[in-house]
Scaffold this motif. Sequence first.
Motif, PDB file in Angstrom:
ATOM      1  N   VAL A  51      -5.612   6.213  -2.715  1.00  0.00           N
ATOM      2  CA  VAL A  51      -6.082   7.436  -2.056  1.00  0.00           C
ATOM      3  C   VAL A  51      -5.512   7.523  -0.640  1.00  0.00           C
ATOM      4  CG1 VAL A  51      -8.106   8.687  -1.206  1.00  0.00           C
ATOM      5  CG2 VAL A  51      -8.202   7.527  -3.419  1.00  0.00           C
ATOM      6  N   PHE A  52      -5.639   6.429   0.112  1.00  0.00           N
ATOM      7  CA  PHE A  52      -5.242   6.404   1.523  1.00  0.00           C
ATOM      8  C   PHE A  52      -3.767   6.753   1.686  1.00  0.00           C
ATOM      9  CE2 PHE A  52      -3.737   4.310   5.386  1.00  0.00           C
ATOM     10  CZ  PHE A  52      -4.715   4.661   6.302  1.00  0.00           C
ATOM     11  N   TRP A  53      -2.901   6.017   1.001  1.00  0.00           N
ATOM     12  CA  TRP A  53      -1.466   6.182   1.214  1.00  0.00           C
ATOM     13  C   TRP A  53      -0.898   7.391   0.478  1.00  0.00           C
ATOM     14  CZ3 TRP A  53       0.148   3.764   5.234  1.00  0.00           C
ATOM     15  CH2 TRP A  53      -0.398   2.530   5.592  1.00  0.00           C
ATOM     16  N   SER A  54      -1.460   7.753  -0.671  1.00  0.00           N
ATOM     17  CA  SER A  54      -0.928   8.907  -1.409  1.00  0.00           C
ATOM     18  C   SER A  54      -1.154  10.205  -0.638  1.00  0.00           C
ATOM     19  CB  SER A  54      -1.552   9.005  -2.804  1.00  0.00           C
ATOM     20  OG  SER A  54      -2.942   9.244  -2.724  1.00  0.00           O
ATOM     21  N   VAL A  55      -2.308  10.323   0.036  1.00  0.00           N
ATOM     22  CA  VAL A  55      -2.589  11.524   0.836  1.00  0.00           C
ATOM     23  C   VAL A  55      -1.578  11.629   1.978  1.00  0.00           C
ATOM     24  CG1 VAL A  55      -4.239  12.594   2.422  1.00  0.00           C
ATOM     25  CG2 VAL A  55      -5.034  11.637   0.270  1.00  0.00           C
ATOM     26  N   ILE A  56      -1.314  10.506   2.645  1.00  0.00           N
ATOM     27  CA  ILE A  56      -0.377  10.504   3.771  1.00  0.00           C
ATOM     28  C   ILE A  56       1.037  10.852   3.315  1.00  0.00           C
ATOM     29  CG2 ILE A  56       0.707   9.034   5.523  1.00  0.00           C
ATOM     30  CD1 ILE A  56      -1.955   7.508   5.720  1.00  0.00           C
ATOM     31  N   ILE A  57       1.487  10.213   2.233  1.00  0.00           N
ATOM     32  CA  ILE A  57       2.855  10.449   1.737  1.00  0.00           C
ATOM     33  C   ILE A  57       3.005  11.875   1.202  1.00  0.00           C
ATOM     34  CG2 ILE A  57       4.512   9.779  -0.060  1.00  0.00           C
ATOM     35  CD1 ILE A  57       3.433   6.861   0.364  1.00  0.00           C
ATOM     36  N   LEU A  69      -9.554   9.129   7.859  1.00  0.00           N
ATOM     37  CA  LEU A  69      -9.237   8.083   6.885  1.00  0.00           C
ATOM     38  C   LEU A  69      -9.510   6.677   7.407  1.00  0.00           C
ATOM     39  CD1 LEU A  69      -5.862   9.509   5.474  1.00  0.00           C
ATOM     40  CD2 LEU A  69      -8.121   9.640   4.417  1.00  0.00           C
ATOM     41  N   THR A  70      -9.302   6.456   8.704  1.00  0.00           N
ATOM     42  CA  THR A  70      -9.422   5.087   9.228  1.00  0.00           C
ATOM     43  C   THR A  70     -10.785   4.772   9.830  1.00  0.00           C
ATOM     44  OG1 THR A  70      -8.487   5.787  11.344  1.00  0.00           O
ATOM     45  CG2 THR A  70      -6.950   4.925   9.704  1.00  0.00           C
ATOM     46  N   LEU A  71     -11.502   5.826  10.281  1.00  0.00           N
ATOM     47  CA  LEU A  71     -12.802   5.587  10.930  1.00  0.00           C
ATOM     48  C   LEU A  71     -13.959   6.263  10.204  1.00  0.00           C
ATOM     49  CD1 LEU A  71     -11.670   6.247  14.622  1.00  0.00           C
ATOM     50  CD2 LEU A  71     -11.919   4.023  13.508  1.00  0.00           C
ATOM     51  N   GLY A  72     -13.646   7.197   9.309  1.00  0.00           N
ATOM     52  CA  GLY A  72     -14.707   7.950   8.649  1.00  0.00           C
ATOM     53  C   GLY A  72     -15.310   8.999   9.562  1.00  0.00           C
ATOM     54  N   ILE A  73     -14.562   9.374  10.631  1.00  0.00           N
ATOM     55  CA  ILE A  73     -15.024  10.385  11.594  1.00  0.00           C
ATOM     56  C   ILE A  73     -14.149  11.617  11.424  1.00  0.00           C
ATOM     57  CG2 ILE A  73     -15.344  10.948  14.036  1.00  0.00           C
ATOM     58  CD1 ILE A  73     -15.458   7.908  14.567  1.00  0.00           C
ATOM     59  N   PRO A  74     -14.711  12.780  11.135  1.00  0.00           N
ATOM     60  CA  PRO A  74     -13.880  13.975  10.974  1.00  0.00           C
ATOM     61  C   PRO A  74     -13.256  14.401  12.294  1.00  0.00           C
ATOM     62  CG  PRO A  74     -16.211  14.551  10.849  1.00  0.00           C
ATOM     63  CD  PRO A  74     -16.141  13.058  10.895  1.00  0.00           C
ATOM     64  N   GLY A  89       0.817  -1.213   0.000  1.00  0.00           N
ATOM     65  CA  GLY A  89       0.000   0.000   0.000  1.00  0.00           C
ATOM     66  C   GLY A  89       0.848   1.259   0.000  1.00  0.00           C
ATOM     67  N   ILE A  90       1.948   1.243   0.796  1.00  0.00           N
ATOM     68  CA  ILE A  90       2.844   2.406   0.859  1.00  0.00           C
ATOM     69  C   ILE A  90       3.491   2.664  -0.502  1.00  0.00           C
ATOM     70  CG2 ILE A  90       5.005   3.259   1.853  1.00  0.00           C
ATOM     71  CD1 ILE A  90       4.197   1.882   4.474  1.00  0.00           C
ATOM     72  N   PHE A  91       3.940   1.591  -1.168  1.00  0.00           N
ATOM     73  CA  PHE A  91       4.557   1.749  -2.495  1.00  0.00           C
ATOM     74  C   PHE A  91       3.532   2.244  -3.519  1.00  0.00           C
ATOM     75  CE2 PHE A  91       7.833  -1.396  -0.967  1.00  0.00           C
ATOM     76  CZ  PHE A  91       8.876  -0.477  -0.952  1.00  0.00           C
ATOM     77  N   THR A  92       2.276   1.765  -3.391  1.00  0.00           N
ATOM     78  CA  THR A  92       1.201   2.244  -4.276  1.00  0.00           C
ATOM     79  C   THR A  92       0.967   3.738  -4.060  1.00  0.00           C
ATOM     80  OG1 THR A  92       0.111   0.074  -4.198  1.00  0.00           O
ATOM     81  CG2 THR A  92      -1.227   1.948  -4.922  1.00  0.00           C
ATOM     82  N   GLY A  93       0.910   4.127  -2.792  1.00  0.00           N
ATOM     83  CA  GLY A  93       0.703   5.532  -2.458  1.00  0.00           C
ATOM     84  C   GLY A  93       1.863   6.402  -2.912  1.00  0.00           C
ATOM     85  N   LEU A  94       3.087   5.882  -2.770  1.00  0.00           N
ATOM     86  CA  LEU A  94       4.273   6.636  -3.179  1.00  0.00           C
ATOM     87  C   LEU A  94       4.282   6.874  -4.682  1.00  0.00           C
ATOM     88  CD1 LEU A  94       6.991   7.889  -2.303  1.00  0.00           C
ATOM     89  CD2 LEU A  94       8.043   5.644  -2.678  1.00  0.00           C
ATOM     90  N   SER A  95       3.940   5.828  -5.435  1.00  0.00           N
ATOM     91  CA  SER A  95       3.912   5.967  -6.900  1.00  0.00           C
ATOM     92  C   SER A  95       2.836   6.955  -7.338  1.00  0.00           C
ATOM     93  CB  SER A  95       3.676   4.601  -7.558  1.00  0.00           C
ATOM     94  OG  SER A  95       2.417   4.058  -7.173  1.00  0.00           O
TER      95      SER A  95
END
Length: 513
Positions: free
Chosen positions: A359-365, A324-329, A4-10
């Motif tokens: 979406v998840f990992w790209s936003v974080i990276i 991102l993990t709970l859907g709670i702002p 997932g991290i590599f997907t987000g990084l790319s």
Amino acid sequence: MLDGIFTGLSTAIMPFNLMMVVVGCFAGTFIGMLPGLGPISAVALMIPITYGLDPSSGIILMAGVYYGAVFGGSTSSILINAPGCASTVVTAFDGYPLAQKNQAGKALALAAYSSFTGGTIGALALLFAAPALAKVSLSFQSTDYFALMVLGLTAVAAFSGKGQVIKALIMTVFGLMIATVGTDTTSGATRFTFGSLDLIDGISFLLLAMATFALTEVVMTVLKGEHREEEEQVDMSKLGSMKLSKEEIKEVAPTIARSSVFGFLVGVLPGAGATIASFLAYGLERNLASVKEKLKFGKGALRGLAAPESANNAASTGSFVPLLTLGIPGSGTTAIMLGALIAYGIQPGPRLFLDNPDVFWSVIISMYFGNLVLLILNLPLIPYISKLLLIPRPILIPMILFFSITGVYLVSFNTFDIHMMVVITVIAIFLKLLQFPMAPMLLGYILGGLMETNLSRALVISDGSLAFLWERPLTLAIISIALIVLVVPPALELLRNRKNARGPEVAVNEGEG
């Protein structure tokens, strides 16, 4: 997880997405500098622009605008004592006095370094610990949140000068009273609205902050006659200085590290946000300071500037954990981003990093890249931004008034808020002339609403019994820490005074002998 991290990084390093990071950071910084607008307004303005973008690109752009606005919000706090957003109110406590001491460049540079470090630590923690932290934030119940708010209120002494603790407590109670105006979230009943529909939603924090800081400072400046050119003794050569000595770096480095971790942990808690994190980090840092260092807080302490700036940027990053993990702002800004994600057909929650890893990992990276971009964008501009102080007072004062009033009006589009600002400003000037500190009132207001809501829920769960204070180990631990923080400093001060009083007495007795 590594896949997932590599997907987000790319995804994050795609040229278009990197451009979105730069555009978002630049736009956010500019909007954040304007008093009163803040990250919520900035992100809301981006929603129409992101409709035609890929979900990853759209959220990366909005995330860049979010932490860019928090990053840039410190500029107006430091230079003109008009907070760019709610989370940079605390920055003005020591940032503005530094600017008045001809150290605007140093203050802006320290804010930039602190913000970068806080954001980077937050991004790295988010990258490696998001799923685990989601479980921690879920374990917090209403009783724990109430205890946390009580702990926050014990920091009131941190916002008072020497011998002003009673005045600070009075102002905290005043803030708690203002927080009760409006509609009770538990029962739905309206309170202290005096039949006015404009007060049903209560008094906004932005309105309160702008009235008690920006407008009050402007009026006090005019009353003192400080707007006269001939009275100004500002050393122009020092305005752009950005250098921090080795001693100053050693002084602020532990503060930045502590506040970054603390701010991130506060940001992880749903509903806490960057504003509460900045207040609590400032209070924590002052309580940790020595007696001599405490006297510097509120007068241009570097630690007093570094703590909130590190904490609010780390908390902004941390608020993405529940989103991102709970859907709670985790804050008002992430609530807008939640709506944007749902509009894209993406449901934030435990399965987001499985169903939409890009979406998840790209936003974080992208957050790490964003903080780097912000540092590169802002540092070269500091010598030019600090020139704002060179604007003649007769021109600068109307500008501050214009941006303050416009910023508040653009949030609600209600002229009643402007009238309320004037009333609060008059009251604040009267209290300031009597040397009442304004910060405790804001602290009481911020924590008051959350404290009341969670107390109501806790009492409902425990059938009206106060046993919830000691039934849960976590609640009991937080309450115990609050009691220690409240009791120990006055006790140590009392012992110190007795020791000092006993010293001369012993010397006199020895002289007689």
